[in-house]
Design a protein around this motif. Structure first.
Motif, PDB file in Angstrom:
ATOM      1  N   LYS A  37       0.862  -1.176   0.000  1.00 34.26           N
ATOM      2  CA  LYS A  37       0.000   0.000   0.000  1.00 34.26           C
ATOM      3  C   LYS A  37       0.900   1.228   0.000  1.00 34.26           C
ATOM      4  O   LYS A  37       1.820   1.334   0.793  1.00 34.26           O
ATOM      5  N   LEU A  38       0.647   2.151  -0.907  1.00 39.10           N
ATOM      6  CA  LEU A  38       1.481   3.340  -1.047  1.00 39.10           C
ATOM      7  C   LEU A  38       0.894   4.508  -0.262  1.00 39.10           C
ATOM      8  O   LEU A  38      -0.314   4.554  -0.016  1.00 39.10           O
ATOM      9  N   ASN A  39       1.737   5.458   0.098  1.00 36.52           N
ATOM     10  CA  ASN A  39       1.291   6.662   0.786  1.00 36.52           C
ATOM     11  C   ASN A  39       0.629   7.580  -0.248  1.00 36.52           C
ATOM     12  O   ASN A  39       1.296   8.071  -1.161  1.00 36.52           O
ATOM     13  N   ILE A  40      -0.658   7.811  -0.094  1.00 35.09           N
ATOM     14  CA  ILE A  40      -1.430   8.577  -1.075  1.00 35.09           C
ATOM     15  C   ILE A  40      -0.868   9.992  -1.241  1.00 35.09           C
ATOM     16  O   ILE A  40      -0.892  10.548  -2.335  1.00 35.09           O
ATOM     17  N   SER A  45      -0.023  11.559  -9.765  1.00 41.03           N
ATOM     18  CA  SER A  45      -0.729  11.267 -11.000  1.00 41.03           C
ATOM     19  C   SER A  45      -0.933   9.756 -11.123  1.00 41.03           C
ATOM     20  O   SER A  45      -0.357   8.978 -10.358  1.00 41.03           O
ATOM     21  N   TYR A  46      -1.742   9.360 -12.089  1.00 39.10           N
ATOM     22  CA  TYR A  46      -1.949   7.931 -12.347  1.00 39.10           C
ATOM     23  C   TYR A  46      -2.367   7.725 -13.792  1.00 39.10           C
ATOM     24  O   TYR A  46      -2.810   8.654 -14.458  1.00 39.10           O
ATOM     25  N   GLU A  47      -2.196   6.497 -14.253  1.00 36.71           N
ATOM     26  CA  GLU A  47      -2.694   6.088 -15.567  1.00 36.71           C
ATOM     27  C   GLU A  47      -3.363   4.735 -15.408  1.00 36.71           C
ATOM     28  O   GLU A  47      -2.839   3.859 -14.715  1.00 36.71           O
ATOM     29  N   LYS A  48      -4.508   4.580 -16.058  1.00 36.87           N
ATOM     30  CA  LYS A  48      -5.199   3.286 -16.031  1.00 36.87           C
ATOM     31  C   LYS A  48      -4.664   2.418 -17.154  1.00 36.87           C
ATOM     32  O   LYS A  48      -4.310   2.919 -18.214  1.00 36.87           O
ATOM     33  N   GLN A  49      -4.623   1.120 -16.896  1.00 31.89           N
ATOM     34  CA  GLN A  49      -4.121   0.186 -17.905  1.00 31.89           C
ATOM     35  C   GLN A  49      -4.932  -1.101 -17.860  1.00 31.89           C
ATOM     36  O   GLN A  49      -5.239  -1.591 -16.781  1.00 31.89           O
ATOM     37  N   GLN A  50      -5.298  -1.625 -19.015  1.00 33.45           N
ATOM     38  CA  GLN A  50      -6.013  -2.899 -19.070  1.00 33.45           C
ATOM     39  C   GLN A  50      -5.172  -4.031 -19.651  1.00 33.45           C
ATOM     40  O   GLN A  50      -5.460  -5.185 -19.420  1.00 33.45           O
ATOM     41  N   VAL A  51      -4.145  -3.683 -20.417  1.00 27.40           N
ATOM     42  CA  VAL A  51      -3.330  -4.706 -21.064  1.00 27.40           C
ATOM     43  C   VAL A  51      -1.882  -4.547 -20.622  1.00 27.40           C
ATOM     44  O   VAL A  51      -1.375  -3.428 -20.631  1.00 27.40           O
ATOM     45  N   ILE A  59       2.189   7.615 -10.267  1.00 21.41           N
ATOM     46  CA  ILE A  59       3.431   8.355 -10.470  1.00 21.41           C
ATOM     47  C   ILE A  59       3.635   9.233  -9.243  1.00 21.41           C
ATOM     48  O   ILE A  59       2.733   9.988  -8.858  1.00 21.41           O
ATOM     49  N   THR A  60       4.804   9.101  -8.619  1.00 21.04           N
ATOM     50  CA  THR A  60       5.100   9.853  -7.409  1.00 21.04           C
ATOM     51  C   THR A  60       5.625  11.243  -7.767  1.00 21.04           C
ATOM     52  O   THR A  60       5.909  11.534  -8.925  1.00 21.04           O
ATOM     53  N   ALA A  61       5.779  12.068  -6.741  1.00 25.37           N
ATOM     54  CA  ALA A  61       6.297  13.420  -6.930  1.00 25.37           C
ATOM     55  C   ALA A  61       7.697  13.393  -7.539  1.00 25.37           C
ATOM     56  O   ALA A  61       8.101  14.307  -8.232  1.00 25.37           O
ATOM     57  N   LYS A  65       7.360   5.470 -11.175  1.00 22.65           N
ATOM     58  CA  LYS A  65       6.132   4.805 -11.619  1.00 22.65           C
ATOM     59  C   LYS A  65       6.002   3.471 -10.906  1.00 22.65           C
ATOM     60  O   LYS A  65       6.910   2.644 -10.973  1.00 22.65           O
ATOM     61  N   ILE A  66       4.863   3.279 -10.236  1.00 22.27           N
ATOM     62  CA  ILE A  66       4.636   2.044  -9.483  1.00 22.27           C
ATOM     63  C   ILE A  66       3.274   1.494  -9.877  1.00 22.27           C
ATOM     64  O   ILE A  66       2.259   2.188  -9.792  1.00 22.27           O
ATOM     65  N   CYS A  67       3.255   0.253 -10.294  1.00 26.70           N
ATOM     66  CA  CYS A  67       2.018  -0.391 -10.732  1.00 26.70           C
ATOM     67  C   CYS A  67       1.390  -1.200  -9.604  1.00 26.70           C
ATOM     68  O   CYS A  67       2.088  -1.916  -8.886  1.00 26.70           O
TER      69      CYS A  67
END
Length: 89
Positions: A37-40, A45-51, A59-61, A65-67
């Protein structure tokens, strides 16, 4: 002490992973998902991904990038918080 060392190694790992992949690939793709669990507050930022898997890439400050799996409750909360911050600007 071991927990602090683990966190430090995790941070270094994701730092290297984030910077290496952003330089070598144009589009970062989530293949491995973090189970932590990451510190909100650190997420900007974020990106949604289905594939290839249903995931959210946070995306942190610092640009790391952490999935994570999209179906976790804390992930949905984090996405809403980021959306609220964007709307407030």
């Amino acid at each position: 002490n071991t927990n602090k060392i683990f966190i430090l190694f995790s941070f270094i790992y994701f730092s290297l992973l984030g910077s290496a992949s952003s330089q070598s690939m144009r589009k970062f793709s989530c293949v491995t998902l973090s189970s932590k669990k990451l510190n909100i507050q650190n997420l900007v930022s974020y990106e949604k991904q289905q594939v290839p898997t249903n995931a959210i890439m946070f995306i942190t400050a610092r640009g790391i990038k952490i999935c994570v799996s999209a179906d976790q409750a804390w992930v949905q909360t984090a996405v809403k918080r980021i959306d609220q911050r964007r709307a407030a600007k």
